[in-house]
Design an enzyme around this catalytic site. Structure first.
Site, PDB file in Angstrom:
ATOM      1  N   ARG A  15       0.832  -1.205   0.000  1.00  0.00           N
ATOM      2  CA  ARG A  15       0.000   0.000   0.000  1.00  0.00           C
ATOM      3  C   ARG A  15       0.872   1.262   0.000  1.00  0.00           C
ATOM      4  NH1 ARG A  15      -3.514  -1.519   5.215  1.00  0.00           N
ATOM      5  NH2 ARG A  15      -1.480  -2.429   5.754  1.00  0.00           N
ATOM      6  N   LYS A  75       1.716   2.007   7.418  1.00  0.00           N
ATOM      7  CA  LYS A  75       2.119   1.225   8.586  1.00  0.00           C
ATOM      8  C   LYS A  75       3.098   1.996   9.452  1.00  0.00           C
ATOM      9  CE  LYS A  75       1.023  -2.290   9.582  1.00  0.00           C
ATOM     10  NZ  LYS A  75      -0.115  -2.601  10.481  1.00  0.00           N
ATOM     11  N   TYR A  94      -0.877   4.304  10.937  1.00  0.00           N
ATOM     12  CA  TYR A  94      -1.192   3.285  11.941  1.00  0.00           C
ATOM     13  C   TYR A  94       0.051   3.060  12.807  1.00  0.00           C
ATOM     14  CZ  TYR A  94      -5.374   1.936   9.272  1.00  0.00           C
ATOM     15  OH  TYR A  94      -6.588   1.934   8.628  1.00  0.00           O
ATOM     16  N   HIS A  96      -0.336   1.265  16.484  1.00  0.00           N
ATOM     17  CA  HIS A  96      -0.572   0.108  17.354  1.00  0.00           C
ATOM     18  C   HIS A  96       0.527   0.004  18.417  1.00  0.00           C
ATOM     19  CE1 HIS A  96      -3.781  -1.232  14.675  1.00  0.00           C
ATOM     20  NE2 HIS A  96      -2.956  -1.077  13.657  1.00  0.00           N
ATOM     21  N   GLU A 118      -5.553   4.418  14.206  1.00  0.00           N
ATOM     22  CA  GLU A 118      -6.426   3.456  14.885  1.00  0.00           C
ATOM     23  C   GLU A 118      -7.113   4.009  16.126  1.00  0.00           C
ATOM     24  OE1 GLU A 118      -2.344   2.753  16.719  1.00  0.00           O
ATOM     25  OE2 GLU A 118      -3.130   3.144  14.713  1.00  0.00           O
ATOM     26  N   ASP A 270      -1.965  -7.077  15.182  1.00  0.00           N
ATOM     27  CA  ASP A 270      -1.414  -5.717  15.285  1.00  0.00           C
ATOM     28  C   ASP A 270      -1.461  -5.202  16.715  1.00  0.00           C
ATOM     29  OD1 ASP A 270      -0.481  -5.008  12.784  1.00  0.00           O
ATOM     30  OD2 ASP A 270      -2.447  -4.418  12.052  1.00  0.00           O
TER      31      ASP A 270
END
Length: 366
Positions: A15, A75, A94, A96, A118, A270
């Site tokens: 991505r 990510k 993101y 996490h 998130e 994740d």
């Protein structure tokens, strides 16, 4: 504002942080956007499409981090990126954090502002930047689970929908949120016998009203899960506690209840995973076996369908990226409560309670 879009370097992460359409919107509003060479290629967006809408192409990831006020990614940064992140730089991606102490420590040391997709949360408690990838991950979880049930992949050799005269596979979905319901619907569409669990009776009632006939609802408890495992072929773990580590709903001893060749797909990996025996895997090596049970724990499942995922992600993130670019993160987060909740780390301090709690560190007021 100067916005940077680097190429993702996590294993098989195809991505990209923004589509050309998204870049076009930022440039139209007077911002400068730098895109790393070939960043969008694996999502179907060559450099020429970015240049056409006014982006500037830079040859290396170092160059992008060096000039950008805001980095827009997919990510979390990985180790080679840590030294590139500057004090005061805004990272919008993101993260996490609660499942990764090394990443947390690195971002604290960087002095950057970390705004996590998130944990951006609306007043109705929905997570608008997690939803599109959750929809993809849920659908993919069933698709991958079905593949690894095949005998050549080490599974039981069961067809999800069975055939006339032969029963379909049994699927257990843990968690009835966006991921879980997407996984259950795809499994039901394939003809499987599906059970979906949750601790929210309100959510189970809602699903009971709209579900296909081959989905059953079940209250989530250790007793009920243990009772289901001996007759279950595929388990999809889809539990989420926003910003916090996922609970272990299947422990090591519970694997003995399952038949050899059964499959566990942990979409919560994740956030640390919802199976005790889970550890992150990659698209190149997606599975491993514990006590005869196949574990699929890929941490970036939507990366496998990057064209769909990138379009879906930019649809959700772009309005927030525009706010951040137009106003700066301080004003944007002060005026938008959803963005405010996305703030996890600011200038070496944790400001999101669940992250601080995960590591026993202090949480600072913004």
């Amino acid at each position: 504002m100067i916005v940077g879009i680097p190429k993702e370097i996590k294993n098989n992460e195809n991505r990209v942080g923004m589509t050309p359409a998204g870049v076009n919107e930022l440039v139209r509003r007077g911002h400068v956007v730098y895109v790393q060479k070939d960043a969008g290629l694996n999502s179907g967006f060559p450099d020429s499409q970015y240049e056409k809408v006014g982006a500037k192409i830079l040859p290396a990831i170092d160059d992008v981090y060096a000039v950008a006020d805001m980095i827009v990614k997919v990510k979390e940064p990985i180790e080679p990126e840590y030294p590139l992140i500057r004090k005061g730089q805004l990272l919008f991606t993101y993260f996490h954090f609660a499942s990764d102490r090394t990443l947390t420590d690195a971002m604290l040391a960087s002095g950057a502002t970390c705004l996590a997709y998130e944990t951006v949360e609306l007043k109705d408690h929905t997570l608008p930047l997690l939803v599109p990838m959750s929809e993809v991950a849920g659908r993919m979880a069933t698709q991958e689970g079905a593949r690894f049930l095949e005998r050549p992949q080490g599974g039981k050799g069961k067809l999800m929908g069975g055939v006339p005269g032969v029963k379909p596979a049994k699927v257990l979905v843990l968690g009835a949120g966006v991921v879980g319901y997407a996984a259950a619907c795809v499994a039901a569409g394939m003809g499987a016998d599906v059970t979906i669990t949750d601790i929210s009776l309100a959510r189970l009632r809602y699903i009971d009203e709209i579900k296909p006939a081959n989905i059953k609802t079940l209250y989530s408890s250790e007793f009920n899960i243990r009772a289901e495992l001996p007759v279950t072929d595929l388990v999809v773990g889809a539990v989420l506690i926003p910003g916090a580590k996922a609970p272990h709903l299947i422990t090591r001893d519970m694997l003995s209840l399952m038949e050899k060749g059964s499959v566990l797909v942990d979409v919560a990996i994740d956030q640390g995973g919802c199976f005790e025996t889970s550890h992150p895997t990659t698209h190149s090596e997606p599975v491993y076996e514990v006590d005869g049970v196949i574990h699929y724990c890929v941490a970036n499942i939507p990366g496998a369908v990057s064209a769909t995922s990138t379009l879906a992600l930019t649809n959700a993130t772009l309005p927030y990226a525009v706010q951040l670019a137009d106003k700066g993160w301080q004003k944007a987060c002060a005026e938008d409560e959803a963005l405010y909740k996305g703030l996890n780390i600011i200038d070496g301090k944790i400001v999101y309670p669940a992250v601080a709690e995960a590591f026993g560190l202090p949480c600072h007021k913004i």
